[in-house]
Design a protein around this motif. Sequence first.
Motif, short mmCIF file in Angstrom:
data_model
loop_
_atom_site.label_atom_id
_atom_site.label_comp_id
_atom_site.label_asym_id
_atom_site.label_seq_id
_atom_site.Cartn_x
_atom_site.Cartn_y
_atom_site.Cartn_z
N ALA A 63 14.48 -3.91 -8.75
CA ALA A 63 15.25 -3.25 -7.69
C ALA A 63 14.45 -3.22 -6.38
O ALA A 63 15.00 -3.43 -5.30
CB ALA A 63 15.63 -1.84 -8.11
N GLU A 64 13.15 -2.96 -6.48
CA GLU A 64 12.31 -2.93 -5.29
C GLU A 64 12.20 -4.31 -4.64
O GLU A 64 12.21 -4.44 -3.41
CB GLU A 64 10.91 -2.40 -5.64
N LYS A 65 12.11 -5.33 -5.47
CA LYS A 65 12.06 -6.69 -4.92
C LYS A 65 13.37 -7.03 -4.20
O LYS A 65 13.36 -7.63 -3.12
CB LYS A 65 11.80 -7.68 -6.05
N ALA A 66 14.49 -6.63 -4.81
CA ALA A 66 15.78 -6.88 -4.18
C ALA A 66 15.90 -6.11 -2.86
O ALA A 66 16.45 -6.61 -1.88
CB ALA A 66 16.91 -6.49 -5.13
N TRP A 67 15.36 -4.89 -2.85
CA TRP A 67 15.39 -4.08 -1.64
C TRP A 67 14.60 -4.75 -0.51
O TRP A 67 15.05 -4.83 0.63
CB TRP A 67 14.81 -2.70 -1.93
N GLY A 68 13.42 -5.28 -0.84
CA GLY A 68 12.62 -5.97 0.16
C GLY A 68 13.33 -7.18 0.73
O GLY A 68 13.29 -7.43 1.93
N MET A 69 14.01 -7.94 -0.15
CA MET A 69 14.76 -9.11 0.31
C MET A 69 15.95 -8.68 1.17
O MET A 69 16.25 -9.30 2.20
CB MET A 69 15.24 -9.90 -0.90
N TYR A 70 16.60 -7.60 0.77
CA TYR A 70 17.76 -7.07 1.49
C TYR A 70 17.37 -6.67 2.92
O TYR A 70 18.10 -6.92 3.88
CB TYR A 70 18.31 -5.87 0.72
N ARG A 71 16.18 -6.08 3.07
CA ARG A 71 15.74 -5.62 4.38
C ARG A 71 15.48 -6.76 5.35
O ARG A 71 15.40 -6.55 6.55
CB ARG A 71 14.46 -4.79 4.24
N GLN A 72 15.34 -7.99 4.82
CA GLN A 72 15.09 -9.14 5.68
C GLN A 72 16.37 -9.68 6.33
O GLN A 72 16.31 -10.46 7.27
CB GLN A 72 14.44 -10.28 4.87
N ARG A 102 0.82 -1.22 0.00
CA ARG A 102 0.00 0.00 0.00
C ARG A 102 0.86 1.27 0.00
O ARG A 102 0.59 2.20 -0.74
CB ARG A 102 -0.96 -0.01 1.19
N CYS A 103 1.92 1.28 0.83
CA CYS A 103 2.75 2.49 0.87
C CYS A 103 4.16 2.25 0.36
O CYS A 103 4.91 3.20 0.15
CB CYS A 103 2.80 3.06 2.29
N GLY A 104 4.56 0.97 0.16
CA GLY A 104 5.86 0.66 -0.41
C GLY A 104 7.00 0.54 0.58
O GLY A 104 8.13 0.25 0.20
N VAL A 105 6.75 0.74 1.88
CA VAL A 105 7.82 0.66 2.86
C VAL A 105 8.24 -0.80 3.04
O VAL A 105 7.43 -1.72 2.96
CB VAL A 105 7.36 1.27 4.21
N ALA A 106 9.53 -1.02 3.27
CA ALA A 106 10.06 -2.37 3.48
C ALA A 106 10.15 -2.66 4.97
O ALA A 106 10.11 -1.74 5.81
CB ALA A 106 11.44 -2.50 2.84
N ALA A 107 10.28 -3.93 5.31
CA ALA A 107 10.36 -4.33 6.71
C ALA A 107 11.53 -3.65 7.40
O ALA A 107 12.66 -3.67 6.89
CB ALA A 107 10.50 -5.85 6.81
N GLY A 108 11.29 -3.02 8.53
CA GLY A 108 12.35 -2.37 9.29
C GLY A 108 12.77 -1.02 8.75
O GLY A 108 13.61 -0.34 9.36
N GLU A 109 12.19 -0.59 7.64
CA GLU A 109 12.55 0.70 7.05
C GLU A 109 11.88 1.83 7.83
O GLU A 109 10.75 1.70 8.30
CB GLU A 109 12.11 0.74 5.59
N GLU A 110 12.56 2.95 7.96
CA GLU A 110 12.03 4.10 8.68
C GLU A 110 11.02 4.84 7.81
O GLU A 110 11.25 5.06 6.63
CB GLU A 110 13.18 5.03 9.07
N TYR A 111 9.90 5.23 8.40
CA TYR A 111 8.90 6.01 7.67
C TYR A 111 9.45 7.41 7.40
O TYR A 111 9.99 8.06 8.29
CB TYR A 111 7.61 6.14 8.47
N ALA A 112 9.29 7.88 6.17
CA ALA A 112 9.81 9.19 5.81
C ALA A 112 9.13 10.30 6.62
O ALA A 112 9.76 11.30 6.96
CB ALA A 112 9.61 9.44 4.32
#
Length: 235
Positions: free
Chosen positions: A207-216, A116-126
């Motif tokens: 790139a977004e998919k890789a970012w989500g995996m990276y955040r895990q 819904r907003c695109g934030v990844a796990a553990g990412e800080e809200y802007a």
Amino acid sequence: MTDAGMSWRNESLGARVRVALWLRDEVGEGGVFSKASIREAVKGTEQVDRRMRDLRPADWSILTYRDKPSLQPDQLYLEKIGLPIWEPEYRAAGLRQISAKTRRYVYERDGHMCRRCGVAAGEEYADEPGTRARLTLGHVRPHQSGSGANSEDLITECARCNETVKHLTGVQMTKEQVWDRIKELPGRGKRDLLVWMKADCRPLSAAEKAWGMYRQLPAAVREELEGDLETLMRR
């Protein structure tokens, strides 16, 4: 145990049942209450608020101040008592059990990012420095009673969006405000947005998919990958 003998004070009952009985006996249809009062009544139970929300799919109607403007921000309104979930035959009414396999699949399918907003796990809200996202699963149609627990019925959401969608709060913007923002988009942006609207989701880029995996990954491993990528980009 008969219905007449049931009490929300009985700590051997499940939290969802105790919450329902408390609302029935202490509030009643048309009554106003607060989250603080229900937490005080059903003490020692984790996630009392969630147990209360779990009543909605069982045809209970509980309104917030956003649904009923006469309420204060800390008040709730019991509009309707739904199915008697304290009765054995209704005990599981509205509950939607999600298997571990399905949960894992949906997270991976959605790239471990809030769809819904695109934030990844553990990412800080802007817009909330210091607050980091926690992912959970929501339903594509959260207000549809009895929504399924299959992967096609589920979507990865951050806890903030999950709560917002359940209560129909959202960002308090008008259609005109959103339309003004849409009109400012370049042609490509308008075309992309229309595709997302028709699909009712925003496809993730590689790139977004890789970012989500990276955040895990653990922090130390993320640091290693950051260094690896920097080295790769300098070649």
